[in-house]
Write an enzyme that holds these catalytic residues in place. Structure first.
Site, PDB file in Angstrom:
ATOM      1  N   SER A 115     -22.802  55.160 -23.940  1.00 12.10           N
ATOM      2  CA  SER A 115     -21.957  54.021 -24.240  1.00 12.10           C
ATOM      3  C   SER A 115     -20.473  54.374 -24.404  1.00 12.10           C
ATOM      4  O   SER A 115     -19.630  53.478 -24.330  1.00 12.10           O
ATOM      5  CB  SER A 115     -22.445  53.346 -25.528  1.00 12.10           C
ATOM      6  OG  SER A 115     -22.308  54.216 -26.631  1.00 12.10           O
TER       7      SER A 115
ATOM      8  N   SER B 200     -24.714  59.170 -25.819  1.00 15.39           N
ATOM      9  CA  SER B 200     -23.528  58.386 -25.463  1.00 15.39           C
ATOM     10  C   SER B 200     -22.229  59.156 -25.325  1.00 15.39           C
ATOM     11  O   SER B 200     -21.250  58.598 -24.842  1.00 15.39           O
ATOM     12  CB  SER B 200     -23.313  57.283 -26.492  1.00 15.39           C
ATOM     13  OG  SER B 200     -24.095  56.190 -26.136  1.00 15.39           O
TER      14      SER B 200
ATOM     15  N   LYS C 200     -13.207  55.853 -30.058  1.00 17.06           N
ATOM     16  CA  LYS C 200     -14.092  54.794 -29.550  1.00 17.06           C
ATOM     17  C   LYS C 200     -14.019  53.589 -30.481  1.00 17.06           C
ATOM     18  O   LYS C 200     -13.848  53.749 -31.696  1.00 17.06           O
ATOM     19  CB  LYS C 200     -15.511  55.370 -29.493  1.00 17.06           C
ATOM     20  CG  LYS C 200     -16.584  54.451 -28.937  1.00 17.06           C
ATOM     21  CD  LYS C 200     -17.919  55.201 -28.878  1.00 17.06           C
ATOM     22  CE  LYS C 200     -19.059  54.351 -28.384  1.00 17.06           C
ATOM     23  NZ  LYS C 200     -20.338  55.093 -28.322  1.00 17.06           N
TER      24      LYS C 200
HETATM   25  N1  GLN Z   1     -28.118  55.169 -23.806  1.00 18.61           N
HETATM   26  C1  GLN Z   1     -28.623  55.268 -25.138  1.00 18.61           C
HETATM   27  C2  GLN Z   1     -28.932  53.898 -25.675  1.00 18.61           C
HETATM   28  O1  GLN Z   1     -28.707  52.967 -25.000  1.00 18.61           O
HETATM   29  C3  GLN Z   1     -27.660  56.009 -26.000  1.00 18.61           C
HETATM   30  C4  GLN Z   1     -26.674  55.187 -26.744  1.00 18.61           C
HETATM   31  C5  GLN Z   1     -25.843  55.986 -27.699  1.00 18.61           C
HETATM   32  O2  GLN Z   1     -25.918  57.215 -27.754  1.00 18.61           O
HETATM   33  N2  GLN Z   1     -25.037  55.296 -28.476  1.00 18.61           N
HETATM   34  O3  GLN Z   1     -29.389  53.742 -26.767  1.00 18.61           O
END
Ligand code: GLN
Length: 475
Positions: free
Chosen positions: A152, A176, A77
């Protein structure tokens, strides 16, 4: 090739039926033919080819010296540093930036002869659930390109879903890795907080962040976790616990007590079909000899507010380093320092990141600190105590990974609160620092996928791998 295990691939390599160069060439071809999905921010094409040739040669010369990940191709990532390669956190703020060192995870992968094929798209600074908040535009779900892949780590999930690599490294602060894996019909795993060093992982919320894995073969994921885990002098929060042989010790016959978190299955926004499919998986576990134990969870309504107060607070502090002075985007034609800070940050950050920095700054500001930040910390402790109580009764806790299927790109972009609320199923593992794995439920009536989530107590990832391998065997 994408569903072959590394063991099978290594067998073919040893018989001379395939070369690493051919494996890499196949993946590069797939990357080329799936360009429209916007999976990668950068592909390390020439370098991957050179590395593959060098590994084929090394195998000819000194086969006994091959690393454990020989033959494996991995995507990372765009928040994971790889020395002398671009890393941008999918943000304009870091566009054009190159890592000066490699993350510990990347170093350990390379040492075992894995090939890193490129960096994957994500929500900016890993903030989001849909991959719609990327400076490079959204990644598309390979099963239905008009739909989100989740986020994400959306690019990471699609990189595996579309067969462009065998394992993807993502990051998981609140879901994420697991949520996009569930939306892309692949396996996603967040280990215990502190299992993998965060050195070289661009920070979002440091007490929640953890590198996670996405793949299609449980055994390969266990092996990669084994390789990248363990103590590291560059991260004081990483665990010094010995790393178990996750791969060798997979045991699909281990019988467990599986707690079923009814408070989540009965959630008011829970999709009926996902609930039915998840329950069917649990019944199949019961038929295989596992004991199901119904459980409730009282603190469910506090999870999302607690998560967003604490993570935005940590983010506002972590992201203060992007000031236009040291590195990252710098606004032009500025004459005083304060305007330099303001303009650089205004121009460099996207909407969602700005929203979170402002929220985080607010909850930390004097006068509001006690009411929000301190209260959220107390709630985090209450949530952890409740989870600890449940783990005194069961080995594993099961709940859905997400309450619904992926949405159309653009559909929920306008209402951040509704998207935040949809994180309720995944943030619990990050608030408590425990490991969790999303196993795919397969396609539903609309040809969309989701997952069932299994959580274990800290440092008990082996329970999750055992169940994942069992489900894989039953498929
Ligand atoms: N959807 C969650 C957020 O927006 C998780 C993001 C993540 O795990 N990086 O914070």
């Amino acid at each position: 090739m994408e569903n072959q295990s590394l063991k099978e691939i290594q067998l073919q390599l040893s018989r001379g039926k395939i070369s690493v160069l051919e494996i890499v060439a196949n993946y590069l071809k797939k990357i080329e033919s799936t360009k429209d999905l916007n999976i990668y921010v950068n592909v390390f094409k020439d370098e991957a080819i050179e590395k593959a040739k060098a590994l084929d040669q090394k195998y000819k010369d000194t086969p006994e010296q091959m690393g454990r990940l020989f033959g494996m191709v991995i995507s990372i990532k765009d928040v994971i540093c790889y020395k002398d390669h671009p890393v941008t956190a999918a943000s304009k703020m870091l566009s054009g930036f190159e890592s000066m060192y490699s993350s510990t995870a990347v170093e350990r992968l390379l040492k075992e002869d894995a090939i890193i094929i490129g960096t994957t798209n994500c929500d900016e600074f890993a903030m989001g659930s849909s991959n719609e908040h990327s400076y490079y535009g959204p990644t598309k779900n390979a099963d239905a390109p008009e739909y989100i892949p989740g986020g994400s780590s959306g690019g990471a999930a699609v990189s595996v879903q579309a067969g462009t690599c065998s394992i993807a490294l993502g990051s998981d602060t609140g879901g994420s890795v697991r949520q996009p894996a569930s939306f892309c019909n692949v396996i996603g795993m967040k280990p215990t907080y502190g299992r993998i060093s965060r050195h070289g992982l661009i920070a979002y919320a440091s007490s929640f962040d953890q590198i996670g894995l996405i793949g299609t073969v449980t055994e390969d994921m266990a092996l990669v976790l084994e390789v990248i885990s363990g103590s590291d002098e560059y991260d004081s929060t990483v665990s010094r616990n010995p790393v178990p042989g996750f791969y060798q010790n997979i045991d699909i016959d281990q019988k467990m007590k599986v707690g079923v978190l009814n408070s989540f299955f009965e959630h008011s926004r829970m999709n009926a079909e996902i609930k039915i499919k998840s329950k069917a998986v649990l019944e199949s576990l019961q038929e295989a000899g596992h004991e199901l134990v119904p459980l409730d969870f009282k603190s469910i309504d506090y999870l999302v507010p607690c998560y967003y107060v604490l993570t935005t607070a940590e983010a506002s502090s972590n992201l203060s380093r992007y000031d236009g002075v040291k590195y990252g985007h710098r606004a032009q034609n500025i004459t005083d320092l304060e305007s330099l800070y303001k303009r650089s940050r205004t121009e460099g950050f996207g909407m969602e990141v700005k929203r979170r920095i402002m929220l985080g700054t607010f909850v930390l500001s004097s006068g509001y600190y006690d009411a929000y930040f301190e209260k959220a910390q107390k709630i985090r402790k209450i949530v952890k105590d409740e989870i600890d109580g449940l783990f005194s009764k069961v080995d594993v806790i099961a709940l859905p990974t997400s309450m619904d299927y992926p949405w159309r790109i653009g559909d929920e972009n306008q209402d951040p609160v509704s998207v935040y609320l949809s994180d309720v199923f995944t943030v619990i593992a990050n608030l408590c620092g425990i490991p969790a794995l999303s196993y795919p439920l397969g396609y539903g009536s609309e040809n969309m996928s989701s997952g069932i989530q299994l959580m274990s107590n800290s440092f008990e990832e082996h329970h999750l791998f055992n169940l994942s391998a069992l489900l894989q065997n039953m498929a």
